[in-house]
Design a protein around this motif. Structure first.
Motif, PDB file in Angstrom:
ATOM      1  N   LEU A   1     -11.834  -3.943  13.156  1.00 17.89           N
ATOM      2  CA  LEU A   1     -11.332  -4.168  14.510  1.00 17.89           C
ATOM      3  C   LEU A   1     -11.697  -3.051  15.481  1.00 17.89           C
ATOM      4  O   LEU A   1     -11.363  -3.143  16.658  1.00 17.89           O
ATOM      5  N   ASN A   2     -12.378  -2.037  14.991  1.00 17.95           N
ATOM      6  CA  ASN A   2     -12.781  -0.928  15.859  1.00 17.95           C
ATOM      7  C   ASN A   2     -14.198  -1.170  16.364  1.00 17.95           C
ATOM      8  O   ASN A   2     -15.142  -1.261  15.575  1.00 17.95           O
ATOM      9  N   ASN A   3     -14.351  -1.265  17.678  1.00 18.97           N
ATOM     10  CA  ASN A   3     -15.672  -1.513  18.261  1.00 18.97           C
ATOM     11  C   ASN A   3     -16.656  -0.404  17.945  1.00 18.97           C
ATOM     12  O   ASN A   3     -17.867  -0.639  17.877  1.00 18.97           O
ATOM     13  N   GLN A   4     -16.155   0.819  17.757  1.00 22.15           N
ATOM     14  CA  GLN A   4     -17.050   1.928  17.441  1.00 22.15           C
ATOM     15  C   GLN A   4     -17.754   1.707  16.104  1.00 22.15           C
ATOM     16  O   GLN A   4     -18.883   2.176  15.907  1.00 22.15           O
ATOM     17  N   THR A   5     -17.105   1.004  15.181  1.00 21.40           N
ATOM     18  CA  THR A   5     -17.736   0.704  13.896  1.00 21.40           C
ATOM     19  C   THR A   5     -19.002  -0.107  14.094  1.00 21.40           C
ATOM     20  O   THR A   5     -20.060   0.197  13.525  1.00 21.40           O
ATOM     21  N   TRP A   6     -18.903  -1.148  14.920  1.00 19.63           N
ATOM     22  CA  TRP A   6     -20.060  -2.022  15.131  1.00 19.63           C
ATOM     23  C   TRP A   6     -21.104  -1.353  16.010  1.00 19.63           C
ATOM     24  O   TRP A   6     -22.295  -1.645  15.891  1.00 19.63           O
ATOM     25  N   ARG A   7     -20.688  -0.465  16.897  1.00 20.52           N
ATOM     26  CA  ARG A   7     -21.674   0.328  17.639  1.00 20.52           C
ATOM     27  C   ARG A   7     -22.472   1.210  16.690  1.00 20.52           C
ATOM     28  O   ARG A   7     -23.682   1.376  16.837  1.00 20.52           O
TER      29      ARG A   7
ATOM     30  N   ALA B   1     -19.494  15.888  21.821  1.00 23.24           N
ATOM     31  CA  ALA B   1     -18.142  15.423  22.129  1.00 23.24           C
ATOM     32  C   ALA B   1     -18.149  13.923  21.975  1.00 23.24           C
ATOM     33  O   ALA B   1     -18.742  13.216  22.778  1.00 23.24           O
ATOM     34  N   PRO B   2     -17.577  13.376  20.924  1.00 25.95           N
ATOM     35  CA  PRO B   2     -17.604  11.935  20.689  1.00 25.95           C
ATOM     36  C   PRO B   2     -16.998  11.178  21.852  1.00 25.95           C
ATOM     37  O   PRO B   2     -16.003  11.607  22.439  1.00 25.95           O
ATOM     38  N   GLU B   3     -17.621  10.062  22.167  1.00 29.80           N
ATOM     39  CA  GLU B   3     -17.124   9.234  23.270  1.00 29.80           C
ATOM     40  C   GLU B   3     -15.742   8.710  22.952  1.00 29.80           C
ATOM     41  O   GLU B   3     -15.487   8.262  21.840  1.00 29.80           O
ATOM     42  N   PRO B   4     -14.808   8.785  23.897  1.00 20.70           N
ATOM     43  CA  PRO B   4     -13.470   8.246  23.640  1.00 20.70           C
ATOM     44  C   PRO B   4     -13.544   6.779  23.272  1.00 20.70           C
ATOM     45  O   PRO B   4     -14.470   6.060  23.662  1.00 20.70           O
ATOM     46  N   ASP B   5     -12.558   6.339  22.507  1.00 24.59           N
ATOM     47  CA  ASP B   5     -12.529   4.949  22.074  1.00 24.59           C
ATOM     48  C   ASP B   5     -12.398   4.030  23.276  1.00 24.59           C
ATOM     49  O   ASP B   5     -12.020   4.453  24.367  1.00 24.59           O
ATOM     50  N   LEU B   6     -12.650   2.735  23.052  1.00 27.23           N
ATOM     51  CA  LEU B   6     -12.850   1.810  24.149  1.00 27.23           C
ATOM     52  C   LEU B   6     -11.555   1.450  24.847  1.00 27.23           C
ATOM     53  O   LEU B   6     -10.563   2.125  24.742  1.00 27.23           O
ATOM     54  N   THR B   7     -11.574   0.372  25.552  1.00 27.85           N
ATOM     55  CA  THR B   7     -10.534   0.056  26.521  1.00 27.85           C
ATOM     56  C   THR B   7      -9.158  -0.040  25.912  1.00 27.85           C
ATOM     57  O   THR B   7      -8.970  -0.310  24.726  1.00 27.85           O
ATOM     58  N   LEU B   8      -8.164   0.192  26.775  1.00 27.28           N
ATOM     59  CA  LEU B   8      -6.771   0.083  26.359  1.00 27.28           C
ATOM     60  C   LEU B   8      -6.459  -1.335  25.903  1.00 27.28           C
ATOM     61  O   LEU B   8      -5.711  -1.549  24.958  1.00 27.28           O
TER      62      LEU B   8
ATOM     63  N   CYS C   1     -21.215  11.904  12.292  1.00 34.38           N
ATOM     64  CA  CYS C   1     -20.084  12.372  11.489  1.00 34.38           C
ATOM     65  C   CYS C   1     -18.799  12.408  12.306  1.00 34.38           C
ATOM     66  O   CYS C   1     -17.734  12.001  11.830  1.00 34.38           O
ATOM     67  N   PHE C   2     -18.904  12.873  13.557  1.00 32.09           N
ATOM     68  CA  PHE C   2     -17.731  12.905  14.421  1.00 32.09           C
ATOM     69  C   PHE C   2     -17.194  11.492  14.659  1.00 32.09           C
ATOM     70  O   PHE C   2     -15.985  11.259  14.607  1.00 32.09           O
ATOM     71  N   VAL C   3     -18.095  10.569  14.937  1.00 35.74           N
ATOM     72  CA  VAL C   3     -17.675   9.192  15.205  1.00 35.74           C
ATOM     73  C   VAL C   3     -17.060   8.574  13.953  1.00 35.74           C
ATOM     74  O   VAL C   3     -16.041   7.870  14.029  1.00 35.74           O
ATOM     75  N   LEU C   4     -17.661   8.827  12.782  1.00 37.18           N
ATOM     76  CA  LEU C   4     -17.106   8.310  11.532  1.00 37.18           C
ATOM     77  C   LEU C   4     -15.705   8.859  11.279  1.00 37.18           C
ATOM     78  O   LEU C   4     -14.807   8.121  10.852  1.00 37.18           O
ATOM     79  N   CYS C   5     -15.518  10.134  11.547  1.00 37.66           N
ATOM     80  CA  CYS C   5     -14.191  10.727  11.364  1.00 37.66           C
ATOM     81  C   CYS C   5     -13.183  10.092  12.320  1.00 37.66           C
ATOM     82  O   CYS C   5     -12.036   9.828  11.941  1.00 37.66           O
ATOM     83  N   SER C   6     -13.622   9.843  13.553  1.00 34.09           N
ATOM     84  CA  SER C   6     -12.725   9.218  14.527  1.00 34.09           C
ATOM     85  C   SER C   6     -12.347   7.802  14.104  1.00 34.09           C
ATOM     86  O   SER C   6     -11.174   7.404  14.165  1.00 34.09           O
ATOM     87  N   ILE C   7     -13.342   7.039  13.652  1.00 32.56           N
ATOM     88  CA  ILE C   7     -13.089   5.666  13.200  1.00 32.56           C
ATOM     89  C   ILE C   7     -12.166   5.663  11.986  1.00 32.56           C
ATOM     90  O   ILE C   7     -11.211   4.880  11.910  1.00 32.56           O
TER      91      ILE C   7
ATOM     92  N   VAL D   1     -22.904   0.690  13.420  1.00 34.09           N
ATOM     93  CA  VAL D   1     -23.676  -0.107  12.467  1.00 34.09           C
ATOM     94  C   VAL D   1     -24.889  -0.755  13.120  1.00 34.09           C
ATOM     95  O   VAL D   1     -25.993  -0.753  12.560  1.00 34.09           O
ATOM     96  N   THR D   2     -24.707  -1.316  14.316  1.00 34.36           N
ATOM     97  CA  THR D   2     -25.781  -2.078  14.957  1.00 34.36           C
ATOM     98  C   THR D   2     -26.526  -1.298  16.015  1.00 34.36           C
ATOM     99  O   THR D   2     -27.559  -1.764  16.507  1.00 34.36           O
ATOM    100  N   GLY D   3     -26.022  -0.134  16.398  1.00 35.91           N
ATOM    101  CA  GLY D   3     -26.650   0.609  17.487  1.00 35.91           C
ATOM    102  C   GLY D   3     -28.007   1.155  17.081  1.00 35.91           C
ATOM    103  O   GLY D   3     -28.238   1.596  15.959  1.00 35.91           O
TER     104      GLY D   3
END
Length: 324
Positions: free
Chosen positions: A65-71, A5-12, A96-102, A73-75
């Protein structure tokens, strides 16, 4: 078995900042005025450039601008995580799930741009005018194909069209606007249906119930907000230690009785370009002032030791000792 279950995107707050930046970028592009060249071979390039290039830029900006992208790439995986989740297939599925979400979030702005510009129709008319079927052209049928294409390419520019071709031009423009607007509404319909089905499938295969997922999203939001606040406060306190060591006080201090006058060598040590410097396996120097402060602390500790074995502990090559 383990569930993905991909982690929901970050803060509002981050989402609002990202959306506002995308809106600013979109506004910049929408402010440009269409000036069709009305020339054979150039109309298509000009129209497709105005349709595709802003969409591509908005897509890249959406990724950036999506923090998940840098997570992603650098995670790096934690060594403890390797022991508990050795399943590589599960990690690939999660990526794959995270990439689809991004990608889904990054596509919002470019799809909006394409839909709006297609419904407007001007770019499509400019790009496709010279490729209209010949039976829409009501002039002399004896003209050559190249001449016919040249005349059709001039249709987006009304001032270049001869009076006897005004009606033919109007018919061509209406036809192209019709095609463009239909394509725009079809694009919106396809995107809406795809997004709806994607959410339905994600909910069906999710290990969490609806209320549980809402709780999880709320938890991630609050955790990230608290983490951002703690990060800001911790980095501020840590920086204050180094500033105090350099100047003898920090801004906002009351009853400052003594200040420190840095030497020329110290000013030179904190000036220049700063690079992220690795101190050991677990720590980095974040700036030149940080590096100077750590070295000063290490040097002061060495001087305060009752017996110095500097070659081992301080690295200064001294072989003598000092009494406390």
């Amino acid at each position: 078995g383990e569930q993905i279950a991909p982690e929901p995107d970050l803060t509002l707050k981050h989402e609002q900042n990202r959306d506002s930046k995308l809106c600013e970028t979109y506004g910049i592009f929408s402010g440009f005025i269409l000036i069709c060249p009305c020339h054979v071979g150039q109309n298509l390039i000009y129209g497709l450039a105005f349709l595709g290039v802003p969409a591509l830029i908005l897509l890249v900006v959406g990724y950036a601008l999506n923090n998940q992208t840098w997570r992603l790439v650098t995670g790096k995986s934690s060594p403890f995580q390797d022991e508990t989740t050795p399943n590589r297939l599960l990690q690939c599925k999660l990526i794959c799930f995270v990439l689809c979400s991004i990608t889904g979030r990054a596509l919002v702005a470019p799809v909006t741009w394409l839909a709006v510009t297609l419904i407007n129709g001007s770019y499509y008319v400019c790009a496709m005018s010279e490729y209209v079927s010949v039976h829409y052209y009501g002039a002399n049928p004896n003209v050559t194909a190249s001449e016919r294409q040249r005349i059709l390419a001039e249709f987006p520019c009304s001032q270049l069209v001869p009076p006897e071709l005004t009606r033919a031009r109007d018919e061509v423009i209406l036809l192209l606007r019709y095609q463009s607007q239909v394509a725009g509404w079809l694009l919106i319909a396809v995107v809406v249906i795809t997004v709806f089905l994607s959410y339905c499938l994600a909910s069906c295969f999710s290990p969490l119930s609806f209320l549980h997922f809402r709780y999880w999203s709320s938890y991630v939001h609050n955790e990230q907000a608290l983490f951002d606040e703690a990060t800001d406060q911790h980095s501020r306190l840590y920086a204050m230690q180094h500033v105090r060591k350099f100047f003898g006080f920090v801004p906002g201090s009351e009853n400052v009785k003594e200040i420190r006058i840095p030497s020329l060598r110290e000013w030179q040590a904190i000036s220049g370009l700063a690079f992220l410097k690795r101190v050991d396996e677990e720590h980095y120097d974040y700036s030149l002032l940080h590096d100077w402060a750590l070295k000063e602390t290490s040097f002061s500790t060495c001087l305060q030791m009752p017996f110095l074995m500097v070659s081992d502990s301080c690295g200064m090559g001294w072989s003598t000792s000092r009494l406390g």
